[in-house]
Design a protein around this motif. Structure first.
Motif, PDB file in Angstrom:
ATOM      1  N   UNK A 180       0.858  -1.189   0.000  1.00  0.00           N
ATOM      2  CA  UNK A 180       0.000   0.000   0.000  1.00  0.00           C
ATOM      3  C   UNK A 180       0.893   1.238   0.000  1.00  0.00           C
ATOM      4  N   UNK A 181       0.322   2.416  -0.278  1.00  0.00           N
ATOM      5  CA  UNK A 181       1.139   3.634  -0.193  1.00  0.00           C
ATOM      6  C   UNK A 181       1.819   3.791   1.170  1.00  0.00           C
ATOM      7  N   UNK A 196       9.546  13.874  -6.089  1.00  0.00           N
ATOM      8  CA  UNK A 196       8.388  13.123  -6.580  1.00  0.00           C
ATOM      9  C   UNK A 196       7.800  12.235  -5.492  1.00  0.00           C
ATOM     10  N   UNK A 197       8.603  11.704  -4.597  1.00  0.00           N
ATOM     11  CA  UNK A 197       8.102  10.792  -3.572  1.00  0.00           C
ATOM     12  C   UNK A 197       7.065  11.449  -2.663  1.00  0.00           C
ATOM     13  N   UNK A 203      -0.611  12.860  -2.451  1.00  0.00           N
ATOM     14  CA  UNK A 203      -1.795  12.699  -3.293  1.00  0.00           C
ATOM     15  C   UNK A 203      -2.482  11.359  -3.035  1.00  0.00           C
ATOM     16  N   UNK A 204      -1.713  10.389  -2.537  1.00  0.00           N
ATOM     17  CA  UNK A 204      -2.289   9.088  -2.193  1.00  0.00           C
ATOM     18  C   UNK A 204      -2.889   9.080  -0.784  1.00  0.00           C
ATOM     19  N   UNK A 256       0.464   0.816  -7.962  1.00  0.00           N
ATOM     20  CA  UNK A 256      -0.773   1.574  -7.783  1.00  0.00           C
ATOM     21  C   UNK A 256      -1.265   2.043  -9.142  1.00  0.00           C
ATOM     22  N   UNK A 257      -2.567   2.258  -9.231  1.00  0.00           N
ATOM     23  CA  UNK A 257      -3.127   2.863 -10.436  1.00  0.00           C
ATOM     24  C   UNK A 257      -2.965   4.389 -10.422  1.00  0.00           C
ATOM     25  N   UNK A 258      -2.572   4.943  -9.274  1.00  0.00           N
ATOM     26  CA  UNK A 258      -2.451   6.404  -9.149  1.00  0.00           C
ATOM     27  C   UNK A 258      -1.212   6.903  -9.895  1.00  0.00           C
ATOM     28  N   UNK A 259      -1.407   7.917 -10.730  1.00  0.00           N
ATOM     29  CA  UNK A 259      -0.302   8.578 -11.437  1.00  0.00           C
ATOM     30  C   UNK A 259      -0.339  10.061 -11.078  1.00  0.00           C
TER      31      UNK A 259
END
Length: 298
Positions: A180-181, A196-197, A203-204, A256-259
């Motif tokens: 998980x995030x 970026x991390x 955002x997650x 993850x599907x998150x971009x």
């Protein structure tokens, strides 16, 4: 009838204005500093106003000099462009500057196709994360990461830079088969100092402190981060476009599907006065088409 000042003096002024340094201008033009100073004084006398303000160990453009510098520089660019397109030998070589990531993960795999379509042209690929200076470097076009635009350059947007965490299947298996995030804060991270991390994690929905997440090895490019991730060294924040083949072939997996994105993109840039040079035009058309085709298939 044109009332032009001596072009030799104008040429010296343009170099001195660009550098705001007589010594650097002299080195570029193969002259002495005294000769540069003399030519600038000659031009100032001709136009009737100071173009530089002399200070202790430096020169600074006056307001009049600054107003003149930009159009004069553009005029020399236009002259250079006009003659460059007449040089047949120039058309025989295309020099491209690009970053390590763009070269190693995509362009180096594709550029042979362009050269095969244009066998009369040699192609030279310069790979560096430093910004090229078109005024001094022998480069025709560059692929640059950023937000653009850049003064004096034409820009063609190629692709947005987005990112999401990835790792190798073996690494994921060693850590329970799913992450998980929140889990990513406890496993080895590649380049944890990368901004970026925290951007992606917030955002997650993960509350992360400002500053570095943890100590760790910082890779100098995403190309190396992806290679380290495939070697099972940790989780890397990567751009899916560059790693789609490795994802398809199972060397990497997305966690993850998150971009996320921070508004940066890759751009093709070239000097404005060279935009329509035949070899640049051919490369631009090929590159935009190749990127568009791969984006459609991603």
């Amino acid at each position: 009838m044109r009332r032009l000042p001596p072009l030799s003096a104008v040429r010296v002024f343009e170099a001195a204005a660009r550098h705001e340094n007589f010594t650097a201008a002299a080195a570029e033009l193969g002259m002495t500093q005294a000769a540069v100073s003399y030519q600038v004084k000659l031009l100032e006398d001709r136009v009737g106003t100071p173009l530089f303000r002399r200070e202790k160990r430096r020169v600074v453009l006056t307001e009049a000099g600054r107003r003149a510098a930009a159009p004069v520089s553009r005029a020399f660019d236009a002259i250079d462009g006009a003659f460059a397109e007449l040089r047949a030998e120039d058309e025989g070589m295309l020099t491209i500057s690009t970053s390590q990531t763009f070269a190693n993960t995509w362009l180096a795999w594709k550029i042979g196709g362009f050269q095969m379509n244009h066998p009369e042209m040699a192609v030279r690929l310069l790979v560096s994360d430093s910004l090229v200076d078109f005024a001094t470097d022998e480069v025709d076009v560059a692929i640059r990461a950023g937000r653009g635009p850049w003064e004096g350059l034409t820009t063609d947007k190629l692709l947005d830079i987005d990112f999401t965490p990835m790792c190798s299947p073996a690494f994921l298996a060693r850590h329970g088969g799913a992450l998980t995030p929140a889990d990513m804060l406890r496993v080895p991270m590649i380049s944890p100092q990368d901004p970026w991390w925290p951007w992606w994690l917030r955002e997650a929905g993960i509350d992360v402190p400002d500053g570095r997440l943890r100590p760790g090895v910082r890779m100098d490019s995403q190309a190396n981060e992806g290679a380290a991730a495939m070697a099972g060294q940790g989780v890397a924040m990567l751009t899916p476009f560059f790693w789609r083949n490795d994802l398809i072939e199972g060397r990497l997996v997305r966690l993850s599907d998150r971009i996320s994105t921070r508004g940066y993109a890759y751009w093709l840039v070239a000097p404005e006065h060279r935009r329509m040079a035949p070899k640049i035009k051919r490369f631009r058309e090929w590159l935009v088409d190749e990127v568009r085709r791969d984006l459609a298939g991603a």
